[in-house]
Design a protein around this motif. Structure first.
Motif, mmCIF file in Angstrom:
data_model
loop_
_atom_site.group_PDB
_atom_site.id
_atom_site.type_symbol
_atom_site.label_atom_id
_atom_site.label_comp_id
_atom_site.label_asym_id
_atom_site.label_seq_id
_atom_site.Cartn_x
_atom_site.Cartn_y
_atom_site.Cartn_z
ATOM 1 N N ALA A 10 1.334 -2.928 -6.542
ATOM 2 C CA ALA A 10 0.031 -3.403 -7.014
ATOM 3 C C ALA A 10 0.158 -4.737 -7.743
ATOM 4 C CB ALA A 10 -0.614 -2.363 -7.930
ATOM 5 N N VAL A 11 1.247 -4.909 -8.504
ATOM 6 C CA VAL A 11 1.465 -6.170 -9.217
ATOM 7 C C VAL A 11 1.675 -7.310 -8.228
ATOM 8 C CG1 VAL A 11 2.967 -7.403 -10.831
ATOM 9 C CG2 VAL A 11 2.411 -5.005 -11.242
ATOM 10 N N LEU A 12 2.472 -7.049 -7.190
ATOM 11 C CA LEU A 12 2.742 -8.083 -6.182
ATOM 12 C C LEU A 12 1.466 -8.472 -5.429
ATOM 13 C CD1 LEU A 12 6.116 -6.697 -4.751
ATOM 14 C CD2 LEU A 12 5.774 -8.483 -6.482
ATOM 15 N N LEU A 13 0.663 -7.478 -5.069
ATOM 16 C CA LEU A 13 -0.573 -7.760 -4.338
ATOM 17 C C LEU A 13 -1.566 -8.493 -5.230
ATOM 18 C CD1 LEU A 13 -2.160 -7.461 -1.745
ATOM 19 C CD2 LEU A 13 -2.909 -5.200 -2.499
ATOM 20 N N ARG A 14 -1.652 -8.090 -6.486
ATOM 21 C CA ARG A 14 -2.562 -8.761 -7.415
ATOM 22 C C ARG A 14 -2.134 -10.214 -7.620
ATOM 23 N NH1 ARG A 14 -3.502 -10.789 -12.143
ATOM 24 N NH2 ARG A 14 -5.463 -10.346 -13.259
ATOM 25 N N THR A 15 -0.835 -10.442 -7.725
ATOM 26 C CA THR A 15 -0.331 -11.805 -7.909
ATOM 27 C C THR A 15 -0.688 -12.686 -6.724
ATOM 28 O OG1 THR A 15 1.508 -10.986 -9.275
ATOM 29 C CG2 THR A 15 1.751 -13.180 -8.305
ATOM 30 N N LEU A 16 -0.508 -12.160 -5.501
ATOM 31 C CA LEU A 16 -0.868 -12.917 -4.300
ATOM 32 C C LEU A 16 -2.357 -13.256 -4.307
ATOM 33 C CD1 LEU A 16 -0.271 -14.058 -1.483
ATOM 34 C CD2 LEU A 16 -0.632 -11.749 -0.568
ATOM 35 N N ALA A 17 -3.192 -12.273 -4.649
ATOM 36 C CA ALA A 17 -4.636 -12.510 -4.683
ATOM 37 C C ALA A 17 -4.994 -13.575 -5.712
ATOM 38 C CB ALA A 17 -5.368 -11.204 -4.992
ATOM 39 N N ASP A 18 -4.317 -13.553 -6.862
ATOM 40 C CA ASP A 18 -4.603 -14.537 -7.907
ATOM 41 C C ASP A 18 -4.189 -15.941 -7.465
ATOM 42 O OD1 ASP A 18 -4.940 -15.823 -10.489
ATOM 43 O OD2 ASP A 18 -4.877 -13.825 -11.353
ATOM 44 N N ILE A 19 -3.065 -16.039 -6.770
ATOM 45 C CA ILE A 19 -2.625 -17.339 -6.257
ATOM 46 C C ILE A 19 -3.663 -17.912 -5.291
ATOM 47 C CG2 ILE A 19 -0.937 -18.456 -4.742
ATOM 48 C CD1 ILE A 19 1.169 -16.536 -5.933
ATOM 49 N N ALA A 76 -16.851 0.169 -3.056
ATOM 50 C CA ALA A 76 -17.513 1.140 -2.178
ATOM 51 C C ALA A 76 -16.780 1.272 -0.845
ATOM 52 C CB ALA A 76 -18.961 0.716 -1.940
ATOM 53 N N LEU A 77 -16.313 0.140 -0.293
ATOM 54 C CA LEU A 77 -15.696 0.157 1.028
ATOM 55 C C LEU A 77 -14.250 0.648 1.009
ATOM 56 C CD1 LEU A 77 -17.008 -3.221 2.524
ATOM 57 C CD2 LEU A 77 -17.847 -0.915 2.982
ATOM 58 N N PHE A 78 -13.488 0.245 -0.027
ATOM 59 C CA PHE A 78 -12.051 0.502 -0.015
ATOM 60 C C PHE A 78 -11.590 1.554 -1.016
ATOM 61 C CE2 PHE A 78 -12.657 -3.998 1.292
ATOM 62 C CZ PHE A 78 -12.238 -3.860 2.607
ATOM 63 N N LEU A 79 -12.376 1.778 -2.070
ATOM 64 C CA LEU A 79 -11.979 2.763 -3.074
ATOM 65 C C LEU A 79 -12.837 4.022 -3.026
ATOM 66 C CD1 LEU A 79 -11.274 0.455 -6.182
ATOM 67 C CD2 LEU A 79 -9.733 1.151 -4.331
ATOM 68 N N GLY A 80 -13.830 4.023 -2.136
ATOM 69 C CA GLY A 80 -14.660 5.209 -1.983
ATOM 70 C C GLY A 80 -15.597 5.489 -3.137
ATOM 71 N N GLU A 81 -15.888 4.453 -3.968
ATOM 72 C CA GLU A 81 -16.789 4.655 -5.090
ATOM 73 C C GLU A 81 -18.232 4.751 -4.605
ATOM 74 O OE1 GLU A 81 -16.308 1.939 -8.301
ATOM 75 O OE2 GLU A 81 -14.139 2.261 -8.473
ATOM 76 N N SER A 82 -19.000 5.602 -5.255
ATOM 77 C CA SER A 82 -20.405 5.787 -4.883
ATOM 78 C C SER A 82 -21.257 4.662 -5.468
ATOM 79 C CB SER A 82 -20.898 7.144 -5.406
ATOM 80 O OG SER A 82 -22.272 7.312 -5.131
ATOM 81 N N PHE A 105 -11.088 -13.316 -2.933
ATOM 82 C CA PHE A 105 -9.731 -13.062 -3.418
ATOM 83 C C PHE A 105 -9.746 -12.545 -4.858
ATOM 84 C CE2 PHE A 105 -8.399 -16.362 -0.154
ATOM 85 C CZ PHE A 105 -7.850 -15.420 0.706
ATOM 86 N N ALA A 106 -10.663 -13.069 -5.675
ATOM 87 C CA ALA A 106 -10.762 -12.595 -7.057
ATOM 88 C C ALA A 106 -11.197 -11.130 -7.101
ATOM 89 C CB ALA A 106 -11.751 -13.460 -7.842
ATOM 90 N N ALA A 107 -12.105 -10.748 -6.194
ATOM 91 C CA ALA A 107 -12.526 -9.349 -6.124
ATOM 92 C C ALA A 107 -11.351 -8.461 -5.722
ATOM 93 C CB ALA A 107 -13.673 -9.197 -5.130
ATOM 94 N N MET A 108 -10.554 -8.928 -4.759
ATOM 95 C CA MET A 108 -9.371 -8.171 -4.360
ATOM 96 C C MET A 108 -8.412 -8.028 -5.543
ATOM 97 S SD MET A 108 -6.790 -8.879 -1.142
ATOM 98 C CE MET A 108 -5.905 -10.261 -1.850
ATOM 99 N N LEU A 122 -9.895 -5.437 -7.983
ATOM 100 C CA LEU A 122 -9.852 -4.079 -7.441
ATOM 101 C C LEU A 122 -8.426 -3.521 -7.476
ATOM 102 C CD1 LEU A 122 -12.290 -4.479 -4.425
ATOM 103 C CD2 LEU A 122 -12.679 -3.087 -6.460
ATOM 104 N N VAL A 123 -7.449 -4.371 -7.174
ATOM 105 C CA VAL A 123 -6.052 -3.938 -7.249
ATOM 106 C C VAL A 123 -5.683 -3.605 -8.695
ATOM 107 C CG1 VAL A 123 -3.653 -4.694 -6.973
ATOM 108 C CG2 VAL A 123 -5.324 -5.181 -5.183
#
Length: 305
Positions: free
Chosen positions: A79-88, A122-128, A168-171, A174-175
């Protein structure tokens, strides 16, 4: 009476948190202004590299002082690696756009972030997500279109880069929700800042190195301190106050961005930009309110409106 004392304490904490959040937004707007100023003499990768080094040094010093940087093994979490990529990717796209857009325009478009996070959850985490929030999201994106006016000759395609940065910021955010609580916010911020700086240096051969004047170094230092102060204040605000009360104060960045744009760059938002900004802010604030209602309903076990 205990209830009155408790209510007074919560009101005091919320007031303090709102001031911290507003201060953070002022710092972020100042950083945007400084980045836009620097973009006239250097490309985005160089700004990322130099500012990233300064911010990383500040965060490392703060982390060592607080003793929260270890153990480093936690930072290998996926999760840290994916968040870092999204932030970049967020940083690259937003800085690239900021050079060609007004401060107020870029900030207003970026306020589509709460809508995008809700859609992603809603799409990826299944939140209502209830119908009220879907309506608010739709209205919010209408506001973005009012700002962009894609059918007009004056449409600036760099505005699309801001929308890309929003995705990307939303990703990234969410991560962050899926990140283990054992990993501190300061650890994540530090590793992200270092990664952004390294990415900037890796991209430099493609754009070249521009000479850095004394004034530019001063602006870089001020921008780094602004980001650092903004980060500290935004974390403190979310820990002190009620999230549903504090979050709407994020929109104060629009006031600071438009004021700085007018003072520093002589930017004047037109009627469409102001109208679109009001629509985005109103819809975003309502979305945040409904999310607060949904969280409270989930805690009490009720269905909620």
């Amino acid at each position: 009476m205990p209830m009155n004392a408790s209510g007074s304490s919560l009101a005091s904490e919320n007031a303090r948190a709102s001031l911290l959040m507003t201060g953070a937004m002022a710092c972020f707007a100042l950083n945007d202004m400084m980045v836009k100023t620097l973009s006239a003499s250097m490309e985005a990768p160089q700004i990322m590299a130099l500012r990233g080094v300064i911010v990383s040094c500040l965060l490392i010093a703060l982390g060592l002082q607080q003793g929260v940087l270890r153990p480093l093994s936690r930072l290998r979490h996926r999760a840290v690696l994916l968040r870092t990529l999204a932030d970049i990717l967020t940083t690259i796209s937003y800085i690239s756009a900021l050079k060609h857009l007004s401060l107020g325009n870029a900030s207003a478009i970026f306020q589509a972030l709460p809508f995008t996070i809700t859609i992603g959850a809603a799409l990826f985490l299944g939140e209502s997500v209830g119908w009220r929030r879907w309506v608010a999201i739709a209205v919010g994106f209408v506001g973005v279109l009012v700002i962009l006016r894609p059918a007009t000759d004056g449409f600036n395609t760099y505005a699309v880069w801001v929308l890309i940065s929003v995705v990307f910021a939303a990703m990234r955010d969410l991560v962050t929700r899926r990140m283990p609580t054992s990993i501190s916010s300061l650890q994540v911020a530090t590793v992200t800042s270092i990664a952004v700086a390294i990415t900037g240096f890796l991209m430099l051969p493609a754009v070249g190195w521009s000479p850095v004047s004394g004034a530019s170094w001063l602006i870089l230092l001020c921008g780094a301190f602004a980001i650092g102060a903004g980060y500290i204040m935004i974390v403190a605000s979310m820990r002190v106050g009620d999230m549903s009360f504090v979050a709407p104060f994020r929109y104060s960045i629009l006031i600071f961005a438009m004021a700085l744009g007018a003072l520093v760059f002589e930017e004047r938002p037109d009627g469409f930009e102001i109208l679109g900004s009001l629509i985005v802010v109103g819809s975003g604030a309502y979305t945040i309110h409904r999310e607060g209602v949904a969280r409270r309903a989930a805690r009490t076990g009720s269905t909620g409106p």
